[in-house]
Write a protein that holds these residues in place. Structure first.
Motif, PDB file in Angstrom:
ATOM      1  N   VAL A  12       0.842  -1.196   0.000  1.00  0.00           N
ATOM      2  CA  VAL A  12       0.000   0.000   0.000  1.00  0.00           C
ATOM      3  C   VAL A  12       0.879   1.248   0.000  1.00  0.00           C
ATOM      4  O   VAL A  12       2.038   1.213   0.413  1.00  0.00           O
ATOM      5  N   CYS A  13       0.300   2.354  -0.458  1.00  0.00           N
ATOM      6  CA  CYS A  13       1.056   3.594  -0.653  1.00  0.00           C
ATOM      7  C   CYS A  13       0.382   4.760   0.060  1.00  0.00           C
ATOM      8  O   CYS A  13      -0.841   4.762   0.266  1.00  0.00           O
ATOM      9  N   ILE A  14       1.192   5.732   0.395  1.00  0.00           N
ATOM     10  CA  ILE A  14       0.659   6.980   0.928  1.00  0.00           C
ATOM     11  C   ILE A  14      -0.305   7.562  -0.112  1.00  0.00           C
ATOM     12  O   ILE A  14       0.003   7.624  -1.298  1.00  0.00           O
ATOM     13  N   GLY A  15      -1.471   7.982   0.347  1.00  0.00           N
ATOM     14  CA  GLY A  15      -2.463   8.566  -0.549  1.00  0.00           C
ATOM     15  C   GLY A  15      -3.444   7.570  -1.136  1.00  0.00           C
ATOM     16  O   GLY A  15      -4.440   7.988  -1.755  1.00  0.00           O
ATOM     17  N   ASP A  16      -3.189   6.261  -0.969  1.00  0.00           N
ATOM     18  CA  ASP A  16      -4.168   5.274  -1.446  1.00  0.00           C
ATOM     19  C   ASP A  16      -5.525   5.573  -0.819  1.00  0.00           C
ATOM     20  O   ASP A  16      -5.645   5.767   0.395  1.00  0.00           O
ATOM     21  N   ARG A  17      -6.549   5.580  -1.667  1.00  0.00           N
ATOM     22  CA  ARG A  17      -7.907   5.842  -1.190  1.00  0.00           C
ATOM     23  C   ARG A  17      -8.737   4.570  -1.335  1.00  0.00           C
ATOM     24  O   ARG A  17      -8.750   3.942  -2.404  1.00  0.00           O
ATOM     25  N   LEU A  24       0.098   7.997  -5.661  1.00  0.00           N
ATOM     26  CA  LEU A  24       1.550   7.972  -5.437  1.00  0.00           C
ATOM     27  C   LEU A  24       2.036   6.529  -5.430  1.00  0.00           C
ATOM     28  O   LEU A  24       2.426   6.001  -4.378  1.00  0.00           O
ATOM     29  N   PRO A  25       2.079   5.884  -6.582  1.00  0.00           N
ATOM     30  CA  PRO A  25       2.343   4.437  -6.613  1.00  0.00           C
ATOM     31  C   PRO A  25       3.743   4.027  -6.184  1.00  0.00           C
ATOM     32  O   PRO A  25       3.977   2.843  -5.927  1.00  0.00           O
ATOM     33  N   THR A  26       4.685   4.947  -6.101  1.00  0.00           N
ATOM     34  CA  THR A  26       6.049   4.581  -5.677  1.00  0.00           C
ATOM     35  C   THR A  26       6.306   4.869  -4.194  1.00  0.00           C
ATOM     36  O   THR A  26       7.325   4.450  -3.658  1.00  0.00           O
ATOM     37  N   LEU A  27       5.388   5.559  -3.547  1.00  0.00           N
ATOM     38  CA  LEU A  27       5.609   5.965  -2.156  1.00  0.00           C
ATOM     39  C   LEU A  27       4.900   4.992  -1.209  1.00  0.00           C
ATOM     40  O   LEU A  27       3.872   5.301  -0.608  1.00  0.00           O
ATOM     41  N   THR A  28       5.472   3.791  -1.094  1.00  0.00           N
ATOM     42  CA  THR A  28       4.858   2.787  -0.238  1.00  0.00           C
ATOM     43  C   THR A  28       5.003   3.162   1.238  1.00  0.00           C
ATOM     44  O   THR A  28       5.906   3.918   1.620  1.00  0.00           O
ATOM     45  N   VAL A  29       4.121   2.612   2.033  1.00  0.00           N
ATOM     46  CA  VAL A  29       4.229   2.800   3.478  1.00  0.00           C
ATOM     47  C   VAL A  29       5.575   2.270   3.968  1.00  0.00           C
ATOM     48  O   VAL A  29       6.233   2.895   4.810  1.00  0.00           O
ATOM     49  N   ALA A  30       6.014   1.136   3.418  1.00  0.00           N
ATOM     50  CA  ALA A  30       7.301   0.559   3.815  1.00  0.00           C
ATOM     51  C   ALA A  30       8.455   1.504   3.509  1.00  0.00           C
ATOM     52  O   ALA A  30       9.389   1.643   4.317  1.00  0.00           O
ATOM     53  N   SER A  31       8.441   2.162   2.360  1.00  0.00           N
ATOM     54  CA  SER A  31       9.546   3.050   1.994  1.00  0.00           C
ATOM     55  C   SER A  31       9.585   4.281   2.897  1.00  0.00           C
ATOM     56  O   SER A  31      10.666   4.771   3.259  1.00  0.00           O
ATOM     57  N   LEU A  37      14.815  12.934   2.007  1.00  0.00           N
ATOM     58  CA  LEU A  37      14.234  13.810   3.017  1.00  0.00           C
ATOM     59  C   LEU A  37      13.439  14.939   2.369  1.00  0.00           C
ATOM     60  O   LEU A  37      12.347  15.299   2.839  1.00  0.00           O
ATOM     61  N   ALA A  38      13.967  15.495   1.286  1.00  0.00           N
ATOM     62  CA  ALA A  38      13.280  16.587   0.596  1.00  0.00           C
ATOM     63  C   ALA A  38      11.961  16.107  -0.012  1.00  0.00           C
ATOM     64  O   ALA A  38      10.939  16.801   0.062  1.00  0.00           O
ATOM     65  N   GLU A  39      11.982  14.913  -0.607  1.00  0.00           N
ATOM     66  CA  GLU A  39      10.758  14.369  -1.203  1.00  0.00           C
ATOM     67  C   GLU A  39       9.665  14.191  -0.150  1.00  0.00           C
ATOM     68  O   GLU A  39       8.511  14.570  -0.358  1.00  0.00           O
ATOM     69  N   LEU A  40      10.049  13.626   0.989  1.00  0.00           N
ATOM     70  CA  LEU A  40       9.050  13.336   2.013  1.00  0.00           C
ATOM     71  C   LEU A  40       8.606  14.600   2.748  1.00  0.00           C
ATOM     72  O   LEU A  40       7.456  14.698   3.177  1.00  0.00           O
ATOM     73  N   ALA A  41       9.491  15.554   2.877  1.00  0.00           N
ATOM     74  CA  ALA A  41       9.114  16.818   3.516  1.00  0.00           C
ATOM     75  C   ALA A  41       8.074  17.573   2.709  1.00  0.00           C
ATOM     76  O   ALA A  41       7.338  18.401   3.260  1.00  0.00           O
ATOM     77  N   GLN A  42       8.011  17.268   1.405  1.00  0.00           N
ATOM     78  CA  GLN A  42       7.085  17.974   0.526  1.00  0.00           C
ATOM     79  C   GLN A  42       5.944  17.094   0.021  1.00  0.00           C
ATOM     80  O   GLN A  42       5.128  17.556  -0.777  1.00  0.00           O
ATOM     81  N   ALA A  43       5.885  15.845   0.470  1.00  0.00           N
ATOM     82  CA  ALA A  43       4.843  14.934  -0.019  1.00  0.00           C
ATOM     83  C   ALA A  43       3.483  15.402   0.482  1.00  0.00           C
ATOM     84  O   ALA A  43       3.192  15.310   1.679  1.00  0.00           O
ATOM     85  N   PRO A  44       2.617  15.894  -0.390  1.00  0.00           N
ATOM     86  CA  PRO A  44       1.397  16.561   0.074  1.00  0.00           C
ATOM     87  C   PRO A  44       0.402  15.639   0.768  1.00  0.00           C
ATOM     88  O   PRO A  44      -0.396  16.101   1.582  1.00  0.00           O
ATOM     89  N   LEU A  45       0.437  14.341   0.476  1.00  0.00           N
ATOM     90  CA  LEU A  45      -0.536  13.426   1.063  1.00  0.00           C
ATOM     91  C   LEU A  45      -0.008  12.709   2.305  1.00  0.00           C
ATOM     92  O   LEU A  45      -0.738  11.950   2.938  1.00  0.00           O
TER      93      LEU A  45
END
Length: 226
Positions: free
Chosen positions: A100-105, A169-176, A191-199
């Motif tokens: 599963v990924c961040i933002g999955d609905r 966000l299919p590449t941003l898994t909960v595990a990652s 760190l920059a990617e996650l600091a700006q991940a809107p979901l």
């Protein structure tokens, strides 16, 4: 896709943890009927410490059922534990942090829920199960579960399944995300990617922003002596 699920689990009256009397809402029970899921959580599900639980980014906790066997092998006192012994509101057998990924609905009952962050294992799990080191072990191997925010309010009935309706966000898994959270040497790019991940949950974005600022300051200081 559709997944059978177990839940919703709620607890109206927090109970004392063994040995110290600290109140906790970990001992949830299956709801007896339809439960309303609002933007602050499931009706009737109490939150004891809002510093770490509850709020708009943490309305539902999901813990995979298959983790019980793995943790039971490491901690024999958990061998007889059954859902929802880890304080979850919802459980499934066929989803995990890699899947599963961040933002999955998901549609759950008539509500829509959106994954916001990994769950951060709490030391109350150690206390509840008399299992020293349990939360640390869960964190180290990434058996965390995850949290949802409420995208659309609705009613949940016992046994309502999960249906995925969007994966932005299919590449941003909960595990990652969890690996980055645990990695003291995570790259500046990560760190920059996650600091700006809107979901991603706001609190977790702030954590990654602080770590990014600290890492950049350390890098810049080092360059002064190059």
């Amino acid at each position: 896709m559709h997944w059978p699920s177990t839940g919703p689990f709620i607890l109206e009256r927090p109970r004392s943890l063994p040995g110290e009397g600290k109140l906790s809402a970990i001992d949830k029970r299956m709801a007896l009927g339809s439960v309303w899921l609002g933007h602050d959580g499931l009706t009737g599900d109490r939150v004891v410490d809002r510093r770490y639980h509850g709020g708009p980014d943490r309305t539902v906790c999901h813990f995979p059922a298959q983790h019980y066997d793995r943790l039971g092998r490491q901690f024999p006192m958990l061998a007889r534990c059954a859902i929802p012994a880890f304080g979850e509101n919802l459980s499934t057998h066929d989803l995990d942090e890699q899947a599963v990924c961040i933002g999955d609905r998901f549609r759950w009952g008539t509500a829509v829920i959106e994954i916001s962050q990994p769950r951060v294992p709490c030391v109350n799990l150690d206390r509840r199960h008399a299992a020293p080191g349990l939360a640390r072990a869960m964190a180290q191997v990434g058996l965390t579960g995850w949290l949802y925010r409420t995208g659309m309010e609705g009613a949940i009935n016992p046994g309502d399944g999960l249906e995925i309706i969007e994966r932005p966000l299919p590449t941003l898994t909960v595990a990652s995300v969890w690996r980055a959270y645990m990695d003291e040497n995570a790259s500046l790019a990560t760190l920059a990617e996650l600091a700006q991940a809107p979901l991603l949950a706001r609190q977790l974005r702030q954590v990654f922003r602080q770590r990014l600022d600290t890492a950049c300051a350390r890098r810049d200081q080092t360059r002064l002596f190059d």
